[in-house]
Design an enzyme around this catalytic site. Structure first.
Site, PDB file in Angstrom:
ATOM      1  N   HIS A 124       0.860  -1.015   0.093  1.00 14.07           N
ATOM      2  CA  HIS A 124      -0.508  -0.066   0.249  1.00 14.07           C
ATOM      3  C   HIS A 124       0.786   1.089   0.315  1.00 14.07           C
ATOM      4  CE1 HIS A 124      -4.356   1.619   0.438  1.00 14.07           C
ATOM      5  NE2 HIS A 124      -3.257   2.457   1.275  1.00 14.07           N
ATOM      6  N   ASP A 175     -13.855   3.879   6.917  1.00 15.05           N
ATOM      7  CA  ASP A 175     -12.932   4.638   5.635  1.00 15.05           C
ATOM      8  C   ASP A 175     -13.765   4.591   4.348  1.00 15.05           C
ATOM      9  OD1 ASP A 175     -10.496   4.825   5.188  1.00 15.05           O
ATOM     10  OD2 ASP A 175     -10.063   3.492   3.876  1.00 15.05           O
ATOM     11  N   ARG A 231     -12.369  13.258   4.179  1.00 17.28           N
ATOM     12  CA  ARG A 231     -10.952  13.789   3.953  1.00 17.28           C
ATOM     13  C   ARG A 231     -11.026  14.729   2.755  1.00 17.28           C
ATOM     14  NH1 ARG A 231      -7.692   9.298   5.323  1.00 17.28           N
ATOM     15  NH2 ARG A 231      -6.440  10.729   5.513  1.00 17.28           N
ATOM     16  N   SER A 256      -7.287   4.830   7.962  1.00 15.08           N
ATOM     17  CA  SER A 256      -7.574   4.630   6.702  1.00 15.08           C
ATOM     18  C   SER A 256      -6.755   3.429   6.198  1.00 15.08           C
ATOM     19  CB  SER A 256      -7.209   6.060   5.918  1.00 15.08           C
ATOM     20  OG  SER A 256      -7.282   5.651   4.819  1.00 15.08           O
ATOM     21  N   LYS A 290      -7.954  -0.929   6.693  1.00  8.22           N
ATOM     22  CA  LYS A 290      -8.465  -2.096   4.799  1.00  8.22           C
ATOM     23  C   LYS A 290      -7.207  -3.329   4.877  1.00  8.22           C
ATOM     24  CE  LYS A 290      -7.196   1.546   1.979  1.00  8.22           C
ATOM     25  NZ  LYS A 290      -7.890   3.154   2.789  1.00  8.22           N
TER      26      LYS A 290
HETATM   27  N1  URA Z   1      -4.326   5.832   1.555  1.00  6.11           N
HETATM   28  C1  URA Z   1      -5.911   5.663   2.099  1.00  6.11           C
HETATM   29  O1  URA Z   1      -5.583   4.271   1.493  1.00  6.11           O
HETATM   30  N2  URA Z   1      -5.086   6.095   2.793  1.00  6.11           N
HETATM   31  C2  URA Z   1      -5.035   7.315   3.352  1.00  6.11           C
HETATM   32  O2  URA Z   1      -5.339   8.281   4.259  1.00  6.11           O
HETATM   33  C3  URA Z   1      -3.923   7.686   2.517  1.00  6.11           C
HETATM   34  C4  URA Z   1      -3.066   7.014   1.461  1.00  6.11           C
END
Ligand code: URA
Length: 442
Positions: free
Chosen positions: A82, A161, A168, A183, A187
């Site tokens: 990620h 999220d 956001r 966030s 996930k």
């Molecule tokens: N990626 C995400 O999933 N969330 C964030 O807040 C920033 C990058």
């Protein structure tokens, strides 16, 4: 409990109890707290931050807003990557199929565009009919047969999220360490992985502009992951200029496909191969980074990585014929060429501004109901360090908006000087639970 009191408590920089965080997240997900109150809360967190305990409790509340995917039925290593996001950061589109083509499972829950950065889901959805709104059952089925599945947050999986991320994006609350931690890690924990590689971007095109802030974020993410018993490592990589040459949803799919078919895009592949190699190492698939990089090259050369991408597109309903013949894709109404105002060397590109211009061209959202134009974006013909003549093409802007000012703004993002500058290393450091290792070779 009273939501106004919770907002006030955070606004006044007091630590929230676990029950208050759970109440806030649950009531928001149940539509009992309106967007304007959640926005005020997010802005309070942006300004006041959160303690380590609050961050962990916020992450847990996000996870518990939905289900956790149980992947124990899969006999193999479940690993993901990620990124905190950047401009032209399409690494996941190449890395996912590449790593999956070597037999590792990639269960990837991604996000949409956030602020001036692009999002994997918006990129994937630019492929006609590609579905990112999978049910958990579909996600598991595709993962077990294809080895990779990429989906978004949903009503079943981290719904907190899904909604807070979108808020956001349009309330200037993206750049908040605790909100990023909750966030990302919600996930990643919910998707059922064993291990995770994080790409923490820093530089003028990153959410965290300073290197020290990127390291702080890496440590905070690793800490939460470790508390959930996951193996997490992070690379700190530079976002001082867009990654690769193409920016915008479909354009980024195109550049990814070209790389999967063997095109050499040096900066993009340097990050992609290093991150893939780190994942192979984490999974015990190779014994060294160089062995991992060789494996990446082999999987591209023998067509396995590209075939895995096609398999994934097909499994998720996408139009494979469009990938096989990229030229069929609809074209933008306007193509604005951008030329250099002077001769010399490109000394910098204002990457954040490039991301904003791409979004204004149609690639991103300005409010919750904006619809993305998948065709919109930018192709850079020149990057930092390259020589350029006065009047030479440096970029092209694609948009359905008759707005030449966007091209003029894009021209201003390039700085040109007489001297060629030395590029900073792209991959700056590796962070693990044991500490930070500065990488001298990139
Ligand atoms: N990626 C995400 O999933 N969330 C964030 O807040 C920033 C990058």
């Amino acid at each position: 409990m009273n939501v106004v009191e919770i907002i006030r408590k955070k606004r006044n920089n007091n630590e929230l109890h676990q029950e208050e965080i759970i109440y806030l997240i649950n009531e928001f997900c149940n539509n009992n707290i309106p967007d304007y109150q959640m926005s005020a809360f997010l802005m309070s967190v942006y300004f006041q931050g959160m303690t380590t305990t609050e961050r962990f409790n916020l992450t847990s509340a996000y996870i518990n807003s939905g289900q956790k995917i149980d992947l124990s039925f899969l006999n193999g290593i479940k690993i993901d990557k990620h990124s905190t996001g950047g401009v032209g950061d399409k690494v996941s589109l190449i890395l996912g199929p590449l790593v999956a083509s070597c037999g590792l499972y990639i269960p990837m829950i991604s996000g949409r565009g956030l602020g001036f950065t692009g999002g994997t889901l918006d990129k994937l959805e630019s492929i006609p009919n590609f579905r990112t709104d999978l049910s958990i059952a579909e996600f598991k089925k595709i993962l077990s047969t294809t080895g990779i599945a990429m989906m978004g947050q949903s009503a079943e999986i981290v719904p907190a999220d899904k909604r807070i991320y979108a808020l956001r994006d349009v309330t200037a609350t993206v750049e908040s360490l605790p909100l990023i931690v909750a966030s990302i890690m919600s996930k990643k924990i919910a998707e059922g992985i064993d291990s995770l590689l994080l790409d923490i971007k820093y530089g003028n095109g990153a959410i965290m502009q300073e290197y020290s802030k990127a390291v702080e974020l890496a440590n905070a993410l690793i800490e939460v992951g470790t508390r959930y018993d996951k193996k997490v490592i992070a690379l700190i990589t530079s976002m001082e200029q867009p990654l690769g040459n193409m920016i915008g949803n479909w354009l980024e799919v195109v550049e990814s496909v070209l790389c999967l078919k063997g095109k050499q895009v040096p900066d993009l592949l340097e990050v992609t191969f290093r991150e893939s190699a780190e994942m192979f190492l984490l999974a015990g698939k190779v014994n060294s980074i160089s062995e991992g990089i060789d494996l990446c090259k082999k999987q591209i050369q023998n067509g396995s990585a590209y075939n895995k991408f096609l398999e994934m597109v097909k499994a998720q309903g996408g139009d494979v014929s469009m990938i096989n013949d990229l030229s069929q894709y609809p074209k933008s109404k306007y193509t604005f060429p951008v030329t250099s105002l002077q001769g010399g060397f490109i000394t910098s590109i204002n990457t954040r501004e490039v991301g904003i211009i791409s979004n204004e061209a149609g690639a991103g959202r300005g409010n919750l109901t904006d619809v993305i134009d998948p065709k919109a974006g930018i192709i850079l013909s020149k990057k930092v360090g390259e020589k350029v003549k006065k009047g030479e093409f440096i970029a092209t802007l694609f948009t359905d908006k008759n707005n030449p000012q966007l091209a003029t703004n894009l021209q201003k993002t390039f700085s040109i000087g007489a001297e060629k500058i030395n590029l900073q290393p792209l991959i700056r450091a590796k962070v693990t639970i044991s500490g930070v290792e500065e990488l001298t070779i990139s």
